[in-house]
Write a protein that holds these residues in place. Sequence first.
Motif, short mmCIF file in Angstrom:
data_model
loop_
_atom_site.label_atom_id
_atom_site.label_comp_id
_atom_site.label_asym_id
_atom_site.label_seq_id
_atom_site.Cartn_x
_atom_site.Cartn_y
_atom_site.Cartn_z
N MET A 72 0.81 -1.22 0.00
CA MET A 72 0.00 0.00 0.00
C MET A 72 0.85 1.27 0.00
SD MET A 72 -3.14 -0.80 -0.33
CE MET A 72 -3.97 0.71 0.17
N THR A 73 2.12 1.15 -0.27
CA THR A 73 2.99 2.32 -0.37
C THR A 73 2.62 3.13 -1.61
OG1 THR A 73 4.77 1.09 0.71
CG2 THR A 73 5.38 3.10 -0.46
N LEU A 74 2.46 4.41 -1.44
CA LEU A 74 2.06 5.28 -2.54
C LEU A 74 3.21 5.45 -3.54
CD1 LEU A 74 0.28 8.13 -0.52
CD2 LEU A 74 -0.76 6.11 -1.58
N HIS A 75 2.84 5.71 -4.80
CA HIS A 75 3.85 5.97 -5.82
C HIS A 75 4.76 7.12 -5.38
CE1 HIS A 75 1.30 3.38 -8.06
NE2 HIS A 75 0.48 4.30 -8.54
N ALA A 76 4.18 8.16 -4.81
CA ALA A 76 4.96 9.32 -4.39
C ALA A 76 5.99 8.93 -3.33
CB ALA A 76 4.05 10.41 -3.85
N ILE A 95 5.01 8.13 -13.05
CA ILE A 95 3.66 7.59 -13.08
C ILE A 95 2.64 8.72 -12.98
CG2 ILE A 95 1.98 6.13 -11.88
CD1 ILE A 95 4.31 4.43 -10.90
N GLY A 96 1.73 8.79 -13.94
CA GLY A 96 0.61 9.72 -13.89
C GLY A 96 1.02 11.15 -13.61
N ASP A 97 0.27 11.78 -12.71
CA ASP A 97 0.57 13.13 -12.26
C ASP A 97 0.61 13.13 -10.73
OD1 ASP A 97 -2.11 12.93 -11.51
OD2 ASP A 97 -2.83 14.10 -13.21
N ALA A 98 0.75 14.31 -10.13
CA ALA A 98 0.89 14.37 -8.68
C ALA A 98 -0.30 13.76 -7.95
CB ALA A 98 1.09 15.82 -8.24
N GLN A 99 -1.51 13.97 -8.48
CA GLN A 99 -2.70 13.42 -7.83
C GLN A 99 -2.69 11.89 -7.87
OE1 GLN A 99 -2.61 15.88 -10.00
NE2 GLN A 99 -3.95 17.56 -9.41
N VAL A 100 -2.30 11.33 -9.01
CA VAL A 100 -2.23 9.88 -9.14
C VAL A 100 -1.15 9.32 -8.21
CG1 VAL A 100 -1.60 8.00 -10.71
CG2 VAL A 100 -3.17 9.79 -11.47
N ARG A 101 0.02 9.96 -8.19
CA ARG A 101 1.13 9.46 -7.37
C ARG A 101 0.84 9.53 -5.88
NH1 ARG A 101 3.90 12.22 -11.49
NH2 ARG A 101 4.26 14.06 -10.19
N ASN A 102 -0.05 10.40 -5.47
CA ASN A 102 -0.38 10.51 -4.05
C ASN A 102 -1.62 9.71 -3.66
OD1 ASN A 102 1.41 12.53 -2.44
ND2 ASN A 102 1.22 13.42 -4.49
N ARG A 103 -2.10 8.88 -4.56
CA ARG A 103 -3.22 8.01 -4.25
C ARG A 103 -2.96 6.55 -4.67
NH1 ARG A 103 -7.12 7.01 -0.67
NH2 ARG A 103 -8.68 5.62 -1.58
N GLY A 104 -2.30 6.37 -5.82
CA GLY A 104 -2.05 5.03 -6.33
C GLY A 104 -1.00 4.30 -5.52
N THR A 105 -1.08 2.96 -5.54
CA THR A 105 -0.19 2.13 -4.73
C THR A 105 0.56 1.11 -5.57
OG1 THR A 105 -1.88 0.43 -4.31
CG2 THR A 105 -1.81 2.32 -2.79
N LEU A 106 1.71 0.71 -5.05
CA LEU A 106 2.52 -0.32 -5.71
C LEU A 106 1.74 -1.62 -5.87
CD1 LEU A 106 5.19 -1.66 -6.65
CD2 LEU A 106 5.74 -1.97 -4.23
N GLY A 107 1.17 -2.11 -4.78
CA GLY A 107 0.47 -3.40 -4.83
C GLY A 107 -0.74 -3.37 -5.74
N PHE A 173 8.17 6.15 -23.20
CA PHE A 173 7.47 7.08 -24.08
C PHE A 173 6.06 7.15 -23.55
CE2 PHE A 173 5.12 8.45 -27.80
CZ PHE A 173 5.95 9.40 -28.37
N ARG A 174 5.69 8.31 -22.97
CA ARG A 174 4.42 8.42 -22.26
C ARG A 174 3.30 8.87 -23.19
NH1 ARG A 174 5.55 12.09 -17.06
NH2 ARG A 174 6.73 13.31 -18.57
N HIS A 175 2.12 8.27 -22.99
CA HIS A 175 0.93 8.81 -23.64
C HIS A 175 0.68 10.19 -23.05
CE1 HIS A 175 -3.29 9.47 -24.62
NE2 HIS A 175 -3.15 8.56 -25.56
N PRO A 176 0.45 11.21 -23.88
CA PRO A 176 0.37 12.58 -23.36
C PRO A 176 -0.80 12.83 -22.43
CG PRO A 176 -0.25 12.51 -25.68
CD PRO A 176 0.32 11.17 -25.35
N ALA A 177 -1.86 12.04 -22.52
CA ALA A 177 -3.03 12.25 -21.65
C ALA A 177 -2.98 11.35 -20.42
CB ALA A 177 -4.32 12.01 -22.43
N SER A 178 -2.86 10.06 -20.60
CA SER A 178 -2.92 9.12 -19.48
C SER A 178 -1.60 8.98 -18.74
CB SER A 178 -3.34 7.74 -19.99
OG SER A 178 -2.31 7.15 -20.76
N ARG A 179 -0.49 9.31 -19.39
CA ARG A 179 0.86 9.12 -18.86
C ARG A 179 1.24 7.64 -18.74
NH1 ARG A 179 2.15 14.14 -16.42
NH2 ARG A 179 0.77 15.67 -17.39
#
Length: 262
Positions: A72-76, A95-107, A173-179
Motif C-alpha cells: 500500500m505504499t504510494l507511488h509518491a 507515473i501519472g501526475d501528482a494526484q495519481v502518485r499521491n493516491r495510487g499504490t505499488l500493490g 514514451f508516455r501517452h500525453p493524456a494518461s501518462r
Amino acid sequence: MRDFALHRPASVAAAAASFMGEAGEAAYIAGGHTLIPAMKSRLRMPDALVDLSGLGLSGIASDGGRLWIGAMTLHADVAAGAAAIPGLAGLAILIGDAQVRNRGTLGGSLANNDPAADYPAAALALDAVIETDRGSHAAADFFQGMFSTALADGEIITRVGFAIPQASAYAKFRHPASRYAVVGVYVARHADQSSSAWRVAVTGAGPGVFRWTEAETALAAGSDTAELVLPADDLSTDIHASAEYRAHLCGVMLKQALAALA
C-alpha cells in the motif's frame, strides 16, 4: 454506479475474511484508479468493496540484498524513498501526475497488471518477489497476460522485494493524456549470478510485460545495442501506435535507459 457494501478491516486476515465471506462479487480497493472508473461505467459491479488502506501495508526497508516495499505504499513515497534503487524511484515519479502518485499504490498496480503499467517492468528487471497473505510469487511467474496474474481469488499482496542491482534505469514514451507507457524499458545490471547479470524488461509494447532477451544477451557480451531491433510480430497495434512503431520505440527507450544508467 450501483449500491455496494464497504468493509474497512483492520488486519490482512480480516480483509481476506470479508472478501471470502461475501455472497456476491467482492473486490479489493487500494488506490482505485482502475476499479472506480470501471464501476462508474458499469464494467465492474461488485456487491462489496474491501478497503485495504487500514492494514498497515506501507513502508520501505532494505535488508541488504533486497528493497522491501509495502503493497500500500504510494507511488509518491516510492519516488521519494526508494533511494537504494534510484531507477525504481525514477520510474515512480513518471507515473501519472501528482494526484495519481499521491493516491495510487505499488500493490494495486501489480495486482491489476495493466499492460501499459510501469511497475511490472521494474518487477521483472529487478527479479522481484511478490509476497502475499498466502505465500510468495517470483515476478517471472506472476504476470500471466493482460490484467491477469498468479494471484488466487482473494489473495492479498502484502509487500514486494526488489533485488538491489549494481545499477538500473527506466525510460518510457508516455501517452500525453494518461501518462501510461506507450513503451517503457527498464534496464538493470546485477552482480554476477547464475542467470545473466543484465535484465531488460519491456512494458506497454505488447499484451503483457516481457523480458527482451536479445538485448540482455547483447549487453552481457558487450555488443553494441544501437542497431538492435525488437520484432514487431507479437507487439500491439491500437489507436495510439502501430506494432512497428512500438518496436522502434523499444530501441529508442533502450538507448535512453542505457544512457541514464551510464
